[in-house]
Write an enzyme that holds these catalytic residues in place. Structure first.
Site, PDB file in Angstrom:
ATOM      1  N   HIS A   1       0.872  -1.303   0.100  1.00  0.00           N
ATOM      2  CA  HIS A   1       0.150  -0.049   0.043  1.00  0.00           C
ATOM      3  C   HIS A   1       1.047   1.176   0.023  1.00  0.00           C
ATOM      4  O   HIS A   1       2.096   1.048   0.129  1.00  0.00           O
ATOM      5  CB  HIS A   1      -1.030   0.132   1.101  1.00  0.00           C
ATOM      6  CG  HIS A   1      -0.264  -0.118   2.497  1.00  0.00           C
ATOM      7  ND1 HIS A   1       0.469   0.770   3.098  1.00  0.00           N
ATOM      8  CD2 HIS A   1      -0.137  -1.086   3.426  1.00  0.00           C
ATOM      9  CE1 HIS A   1       0.979   0.660   4.270  1.00  0.00           C
ATOM     10  NE2 HIS A   1       0.646  -0.809   4.420  1.00  0.00           N
TER      11      HIS A   1
HETATM   12  P1  TYD Z   1      -1.050  -2.484   8.207  1.00  0.00           P
HETATM   13  O1  TYD Z   1      -0.549  -1.193   8.050  1.00  0.00           O
HETATM   14  O2  TYD Z   1      -1.985  -2.791   7.139  1.00  0.00           O
HETATM   15  O3  TYD Z   1       0.177  -3.630   8.110  1.00  0.00           O
HETATM   16  P2  TYD Z   1       0.812  -4.115   6.826  1.00  0.00           P
HETATM   17  O4  TYD Z   1       1.242  -2.934   5.841  1.00  0.00           O
HETATM   18  O5  TYD Z   1       2.300  -4.660   7.334  1.00  0.00           O
HETATM   19  O6  TYD Z   1       0.132  -5.072   6.311  1.00  0.00           O
HETATM   20  O7  TYD Z   1      -1.616  -2.715   9.564  1.00  0.00           O
HETATM   21  C1  TYD Z   1      -2.117  -4.034  10.007  1.00  0.00           C
HETATM   22  C2  TYD Z   1      -3.201  -3.921  10.934  1.00  0.00           C
HETATM   23  O8  TYD Z   1      -2.805  -3.197  12.135  1.00  0.00           O
HETATM   24  C3  TYD Z   1      -4.618  -3.135  10.560  1.00  0.00           C
HETATM   25  O9  TYD Z   1      -5.648  -3.848  11.059  1.00  0.00           O
HETATM   26  C4  TYD Z   1      -4.349  -1.821  11.318  1.00  0.00           C
HETATM   27  C5  TYD Z   1      -3.648  -2.151  12.417  1.00  0.00           C
HETATM   28  N1  TYD Z   1      -2.552  -1.137  13.055  1.00  0.00           N
HETATM   29  C6  TYD Z   1      -2.834  -0.246  13.900  1.00  0.00           C
HETATM   30  O10 TYD Z   1      -4.080  -0.404  14.662  1.00  0.00           O
HETATM   31  N2  TYD Z   1      -1.876   0.811  14.335  1.00  0.00           N
HETATM   32  C7  TYD Z   1      -1.040   1.071  13.312  1.00  0.00           C
HETATM   33  O11 TYD Z   1      -0.101   1.893  13.705  1.00  0.00           O
HETATM   34  C8  TYD Z   1      -0.787   0.218  12.466  1.00  0.00           C
HETATM   35  C9  TYD Z   1       0.492   0.440  11.504  1.00  0.00           C
HETATM   36  C10 TYD Z   1      -1.425  -0.873  12.078  1.00  0.00           C
END
Ligand code: TYD
Length: 134
Positions: free
Chosen positions: A51
């Site tokens: 993303h």
């Molecule tokens: P995401 O940023 O989509 O992780 P990746 O890019 O590694 O796949 O986040 C994964 C999950 O964690 C999503 O449900 C949101 C949660 N999250 C938070 O609650 N706070 C945060 O600071 C981050 C980065 C993620």
């Protein structure tokens, strides 16, 4: 823009008792640190973070082990192999990134410039291309 994506080297205090590195707001990070999260216990073969963000800037550090960060600014792609805890990869806003090839027991530390905000994410690559070309 790809030229804004850069590796940042942190100070390294070499010591027979173990080395030490540090990051200070404003000095080693080109933004004010607002949030810190880390990714760990990553199973083999998965990828994360496919993303981009509209506002958030990040600095990614392989605190332990190694992984690749494949970045894309809408025009070109580049892959960075992170495997040293004294290097960070700076990702400006509007950088599409995929993290992959995590080694066993790797630990990815991420410094962020904004609070977590799901509306700041672009999850669709075509949408990313559209916005980044504007
Ligand atoms: P995401 O940023 O989509 O992780 P990746 O890019 O590694 O796949 O986040 C994964 C999950 O964690 C999503 O449900 C949101 C949660 N999250 C938070 O609650 N706070 C945060 O600071 C981050 C980065 C993620």
């Amino acid at each position: 823009m790809m030229s804004d994506v850069k590796l940042v080297e942190f100070p390294k205090i070499l010591d027979a008792r173990g080395n030490l590195s540090f990051i200070e707001n404003g000095d080693h990070v080109p933004f004010k640190i607002r949030r810190v999260y880390w990714i760990y216990d990553v199973p083999g073969g998965v990828h994360r973070g496919a993303h981009a963000y509209r506002e958030n800037q990040e600095l990614v550090v392989a605190l332990s082990g190694s992984f690749d960060v494949v970045v894309d600014d809408g025009k070109e792609q580049k892959s960075f192999h992170l495997n040293r805890s004294y290097y960070g990869l700076y990702l400006p806003k509007y950088t599409w990134r995929v993290m992959e090839n995590f080694s066993t027991n790797s630990l990815a530390l991420v410094l962020s410039s904004t609070d977590y905000d799901t509306d700041d994410y672009i999850f669709d690559y075509e949408q990313f291309k559209k916005e980044v070309m504007q």
